[in-house]
Motif scaffolding. Structure first.
Motif, PDB file in Angstrom:
ATOM      1  N   THR A   1       0.857  -1.187   0.000  1.00 45.26           N
ATOM      2  CA  THR A   1       0.000   0.000   0.000  1.00 45.26           C
ATOM      3  C   THR A   1       0.892   1.236   0.000  1.00 45.26           C
ATOM      4  N   LEU A   2       0.410   2.320  -0.558  1.00 43.34           N
ATOM      5  CA  LEU A   2       1.053   3.631  -0.429  1.00 43.34           C
ATOM      6  C   LEU A   2      -0.003   4.688  -0.732  1.00 43.34           C
ATOM      7  N   GLU A   3      -0.026   5.719   0.052  1.00 38.90           N
ATOM      8  CA  GLU A   3      -0.906   6.853  -0.252  1.00 38.90           C
ATOM      9  C   GLU A   3      -0.154   7.769  -1.211  1.00 38.90           C
ATOM     10  N   LYS A   4      -0.918   8.573  -1.940  1.00 37.12           N
ATOM     11  CA  LYS A   4      -0.273   9.475  -2.902  1.00 37.12           C
ATOM     12  C   LYS A   4       0.738  10.395  -2.227  1.00 37.12           C
ATOM     13  N   ASP A   5       0.379  10.856  -1.018  1.00 34.30           N
ATOM     14  CA  ASP A   5       1.290  11.806  -0.371  1.00 34.30           C
ATOM     15  C   ASP A   5       2.513  11.128   0.269  1.00 34.30           C
ATOM     16  N   GLN A   6       2.574   9.798   0.190  1.00 33.72           N
ATOM     17  CA  GLN A   6       3.770   9.098   0.689  1.00 33.72           C
ATOM     18  C   GLN A   6       4.757   8.779  -0.425  1.00 33.72           C
ATOM     19  N   LEU A   7       4.297   8.932  -1.682  1.00 33.27           N
ATOM     20  CA  LEU A   7       5.104   8.450  -2.809  1.00 33.27           C
ATOM     21  C   LEU A   7       6.485   9.085  -2.876  1.00 33.27           C
ATOM     22  N   GLN A   8       6.520  10.409  -2.770  1.00 34.59           N
ATOM     23  CA  GLN A   8       7.809  11.080  -2.931  1.00 34.59           C
ATOM     24  C   GLN A   8       8.760  10.776  -1.785  1.00 34.59           C
ATOM     25  N   SER A   9       8.227  10.702  -0.557  1.00 32.91           N
ATOM     26  CA  SER A   9       9.133  10.415   0.563  1.00 32.91           C
ATOM     27  C   SER A   9       9.660   8.980   0.469  1.00 32.91           C
ATOM     28  N   GLU A  10       8.806   8.037   0.062  1.00 29.15           N
ATOM     29  CA  GLU A  10       9.284   6.653  -0.106  1.00 29.15           C
ATOM     30  C   GLU A  10      10.292   6.555  -1.246  1.00 29.15           C
ATOM     31  N   LEU A  11      10.042   7.324  -2.314  1.00 25.60           N
ATOM     32  CA  LEU A  11      10.991   7.309  -3.425  1.00 25.60           C
ATOM     33  C   LEU A  11      12.339   7.844  -2.970  1.00 25.60           C
ATOM     34  N   ASN A  12      12.309   8.911  -2.176  1.00 25.32           N
ATOM     35  CA  ASN A  12      13.575   9.481  -1.699  1.00 25.32           C
ATOM     36  C   ASN A  12      14.363   8.487  -0.848  1.00 25.32           C
ATOM     37  N   ILE A  13      13.657   7.736  -0.023  1.00 24.79           N
ATOM     38  CA  ILE A  13      14.332   6.706   0.787  1.00 24.79           C
ATOM     39  C   ILE A  13      14.979   5.668  -0.135  1.00 24.79           C
ATOM     40  N   PHE A  14      14.216   5.283  -1.160  1.00 20.07           N
ATOM     41  CA  PHE A  14      14.699   4.278  -2.125  1.00 20.07           C
ATOM     42  C   PHE A  14      15.933   4.802  -2.881  1.00 20.07           C
ATOM     43  N   LEU A  15      15.846   6.039  -3.358  1.00 15.56           N
ATOM     44  CA  LEU A  15      16.966   6.604  -4.115  1.00 15.56           C
ATOM     45  C   LEU A  15      18.195   6.760  -3.233  1.00 15.56           C
ATOM     46  N   LYS A  16      17.966   7.221  -2.009  1.00 16.27           N
ATOM     47  CA  LYS A  16      19.075   7.446  -1.080  1.00 16.27           C
ATOM     48  C   LYS A  16      19.805   6.134  -0.789  1.00 16.27           C
ATOM     49  N   ALA A  17      19.038   5.060  -0.645  1.00 15.69           N
ATOM     50  CA  ALA A  17      19.649   3.745  -0.376  1.00 15.69           C
ATOM     51  C   ALA A  17      20.557   3.328  -1.533  1.00 15.69           C
ATOM     52  N   ASN A  18      20.309   3.907  -2.717  1.00 18.65           N
ATOM     53  CA  ASN A  18      21.116   3.582  -3.886  1.00 18.65           C
ATOM     54  C   ASN A  18      22.080   4.714  -4.265  1.00 18.65           C
ATOM     55  N   ASN A  19      22.256   5.659  -3.337  1.00 21.77           N
ATOM     56  CA  ASN A  19      23.166   6.800  -3.550  1.00 21.77           C
ATOM     57  C   ASN A  19      22.858   7.576  -4.818  1.00 21.77           C
ATOM     58  N   ILE A  20      21.580   7.785  -5.049  1.00 21.01           N
ATOM     59  CA  ILE A  20      21.163   8.526  -6.242  1.00 21.01           C
ATOM     60  C   ILE A  20      20.211   9.643  -5.805  1.00 21.01           C
ATOM     61  N   GLU A  21      20.289  10.773  -6.481  1.00 16.66           N
ATOM     62  CA  GLU A  21      19.370  11.870  -6.182  1.00 16.66           C
ATOM     63  C   GLU A  21      18.323  11.961  -7.295  1.00 16.66           C
ATOM     64  N   ALA A  22      17.212  12.568  -6.968  1.00 21.29           N
ATOM     65  CA  ALA A  22      16.139  12.669  -7.963  1.00 21.29           C
ATOM     66  C   ALA A  22      16.630  13.316  -9.259  1.00 21.29           C
ATOM     67  N   ASN A  23      17.507  14.323  -9.155  1.00 17.68           N
ATOM     68  CA  ASN A  23      17.939  14.967 -10.403  1.00 17.68           C
ATOM     69  C   ASN A  23      18.992  14.174 -11.178  1.00 17.68           C
TER      70      ASN A  23
END
Lengths: 353, 400
Positions: A233-255
């Motif tokens: 499950t994920l709410e729409k307002d959780q998407l970006q924060s969960e994505l940031n956690i995921f990207l950070k775990a892979n040493n990548i930034e959104a840009n």
């Protein structure tokens, strides 16, 4: 930890992908459901055997064989399959036979083929692979579950070459019952007009997309798989924060993301999840979608994975899949996001290799 | 030596009991749960015997206080009951405190409702709610919701009769790689007309009590059940000072690659799975104190599995038995309920009898354990073998 490469792809879809081409002649379907284009099955499977096989099995075996051939290997350490519904036509056939004939005159074939792991088992039989063999059946994340399993095994050096894939077939009764609950659009929609439809439901499709993942990069390699993560499950307002956690775990930034591959299916009730992820973070990032070409099905994200792998290899984006006007010259990191009816979300990260 | 993954809780519902304690008592009392099918209308009622759970769906709906509008299949209901017991048994009050996932297994999924409303779905809006409950992942989504597992790794495995063993295997890997701190693993399958008729067409259903490893075995009895284990990382075990029930010490998965529904005569796949599990556990065959065999009582399985056991263990075959005579073959859940029985064997230093056995098989001279046997048990090896050539072995141990 070992790196993981996509060394080959095999795709049977509602587009002409079985010949290895990359969306050169796109078919603009117009229907409620769209069927996979058949390759010449007898080129891959003896006709006598093929006659008895469900379409899901045939698509799975052919996509696997295409992938194995491209990777230049005869066998793998493991076969991991994702399928939402398995060979659903055989399930329908067996249930209706039980009801129609009052539990008499039944034959075992549809029952056997209805078992979810039939495709994975048949591929193992076909290539005589005695290795690890799993089948994941969790709706929209069935394929990502298979991908995660393979990723862990290669990273931890338990396996070197793993065949993974997603496969689902359309069944008439399943289509009908999904029409009555409006999960399938009531009107016929042209592929090119899918996002403009602004109606509820999706256009259903089918297909099989298989890949050889390996610990070694080769001449045929398409991309490196960095990671995948799924959420029940994920709410729409959780998407970006969960994505940031995921990207950070892979040493990548959104840009650092050069391309966003989104699972928009034209369902007016659920496509805003994609907007919720893309807004603010990815306004300057090139975005593409693909379900207008493939239809919606449980393992359609494997078609998205096929698409992203091809884009990274060829460093070009076909016009027909573009969602916005941002032009990118170099593709290094690609992010895939998919969900179905607000559940079973997945992020997958691929990198140029 | 491979390090084991801690099991800190378990829950089960089967034809021989509605919780862990009742199941153990029935095992010790040699109490079978096999009888004539009551809750499913089938023409085969007098031709087959099954391991059916007494509670009706309405009983479960009341126990779980679900709204009348719910669309739970029986698979989902059984799964929630067993998974909740496992969480309680693990002493978990706040499931969000650690990164918790769920890996469940099923083969029947929501087929029990689909076979009931197949044509009615098209006309009757009242039953259309079950359409979405048909796919295999649905019961898992519901179990996660009932446990309060949100925004997490929740997935489903369906590899026929080896499914739940594979869920345990994936769970152990998710803990070992640090992707999760805690994972609930197991499986659930209810009885259905679909599976009754399916196995009937394959002519492997016994018309009487199933007799694993007996020369005159006539086939399997289908059963329904759900069982789950809670696996936790060392970090959680230490931080919470948890009591560890046992460890998942090793696991192996292989494919027989022989036939879609039959096992190879020599049990290639099962042999590979057992060897792999021993290797991962860092154990030798002589370290195994008890084998909880798959032992479905079909002609094919017991021969193939027996030969595989002989190939792996040679002339030093440990005590072994199949508990299918108690519960029937619970398909995707089997690896889960037998995991619970394996942990109970470790905790209580007891081997369960292989009920209904009379005549040794002529192909080899190994005989399952026939009575309750008390002895020190440090390791249990549990086999689960299925259609599609799927062969799985999990090894449970007292020591990490």
């Amino acid at each position: 930890m070992k790196q993981v490469y996509v060394n080959s792809v095999g795709s049977i879809s509602t587009q002409k992908t079985f010949d290895g081409s990359f969306l050169e002649d796109v078919i603009d379907h117009e229907d409620h459901v769209i069927h996979a284009m058949d390759p010449v099955y007898k080129d891959y499977i003896p006709p006598a055997a093929a006659r008895r096989m469900a379409k899901g099995i045939k698509m799975g075996i052919v996509a696997s064989k295409i992938a194995l051939t491209e990777a230049g290997i005869d066998n793998v350490d493991a076969i991991i399959t994702g399928t939402g519904m398995g060979c659903v036509r055989d399930s329908e056939k067996f249930v209706s036979a039980i009801i129609d004939n009052d539990e008499q005159f039944l034959t075992p074939t549809p029952f056997i083929q209805s078992t979810h792991n039939t495709v994975g088992g048949q591929i193992a039989l076909e290539i005589q692979c005695k290795g690890y063999n799993f089948t994941y059946v969790h709706a929209a994340i069935s394929f990502e579950s298979a991908l995660l399993d393979a990723l862990m095994q290669i990273q931890e050096e338990e396996a070197n070459h793993i065949l993974i894939g997603g496969v689902d077939e359309l069944g008439d009764h399943t289509v009908k019952i999904h029409q009555v609950i409006n999960h399938i659009k009531t009107e016929k929609v042209k592929s090119s007009q899918l996002l403009a439809s602004k109606t509820s439901g999706a256009v259903f499709g089918e297909g099989a997309n298989f890949f050889v993942l390996s610990s070694e990069k080769g001449e045929t390699s398409y991309a490196e798989v960095l990671d995948t993560k799924t959420f029940n499950t994920l709410e729409k307002d959780q998407l970006q924060s969960e994505l940031n956690i995921f990207l950070k775990a892979n040493n990548i930034e959104a840009n650092d993301i050069d391309l966003l591959v989104l699972g928009n299916n034209g369902d007016v009730d659920f496509d805003d999840y994609y907007n919720a992820l893309a807004q603010d973070l990815f306004t300057q990032t090139q975005q593409v979608y693909f379900k207008h070409l493939s239809g919606e099905f449980n393992t359609v994200s494997s078609f998205g994975f096929w698409l992203a792998s091809n884009i990274l290899k060829h460093q070009s984006v076909p016009e027909v899949i573009k969602l916005n006007h941002t032009q990118t010259v170099q593709f290094d990191n690609v992010l895939l996001y998919n969900q179905y009816r607000g559940e079973n979300h997945s992020f997958t990260l691929l990198k140029k290799c | 030596m491979g390090k084991g993954v801690a099991i800190t809780g378990m829950g089960i519902i089967s034809a021989i009991g509605n919780n862990v304690e009742e199941n153990f008592q029935s095992l010790i009392d040699k109490k079978k749960g096999i009888g004539r099918v009551k809750k499913i209308q089938t023409n085969h009622v007098n031709d087959i015997m099954v391991g059916e759970i007494d509670f009706t769906n309405d009983d479960f709906i009341e126990q779980l206080q679900l709204p009348a509008t719910n669309n739970y299949s029986r698979t989902a209901l059984l799964g929630v009951i067993a998974a909740k017991e496992a969480i309680k048994n693990a002493g978990i009050s706040d499931i969000t405190q650690y990164k918790t996932g769920l890996v469940s297994a099923t083969s029947v999924g929501g087929m029990d409702m689909t076979e009931r409303y197949f044509y009615e779905y098209l006309e009757n809006p009242e039953v259309q709610k079950y359409i979405d409950g048909h796919h295999a992942g649905d019961s898992t989504q519901k179990i996660a919701e009932q446990l309060g597992i949100d925004g997490s790794l929740v997935t489903t495995i369906s590899t026929a009769c080896s499914s739940a063993a594979n869920a345990i295997m994936l769970g152990a890997r998710l803990i070992k790689t640090g992707r999760l701190d805690r994972v609930v693993v197991g499986g659930s399958d209810c009885l259905s007309k679909f599976t009754i008729n399916g196995f009937k067409t394959l002519m492997i259903l016994s018309d009487t009590f199933n007799t694993p490893f007996d020369e005159n075995r006539k086939g399997l009895n289908l059963g329904e059940a759900a069982a789950f284990l809670v696996l936790e990382s060392d970090k959680v075990v230490q931080a919470e000072n948890k009591t560890v029930l046992a460890y998942v010490k090793g696991y192996g998965n292989a494919n027989d690659a022989f036939h879609q529904t039959a096992s190879s005569d020599d049990g290639d796949g099962a042999t590979l799975a057992m060897e792999q599990a021993l290797k991962i556990a860092g154990l030798h065959p002589e370290d195994i104190d008890y084998i909880n065999a798959h032992g479905t009582a079909t002609g094919n399985n017991d021969l193939s599995e027996g030969r595989a056991i002989l190939r792996v263990f040679g002339d030093r075959v440990p005590d072994f038995s199949s508990t299918k005579a108690y519960t029937g073959h619970t398909l995707a859940a089997a690896g889960g309920i037998e995991a619970v029985y394996s942990v109970l064997a470790l905790q209580n230093n007891v081997i369960y009898p292989n009920l209904n056995f009379e005549t040794p098989m002529k192909e080899f001279d190994i005989t399952p354990e026939l009575s309750i046997k008390q002895k020190e048990i440090k390791t249990v090896l549990s086999n689960s073998l299925g259609f599609g050539g799927n062969c799985s072995t999990v090894i449970f141990s007292k020591e990490p």
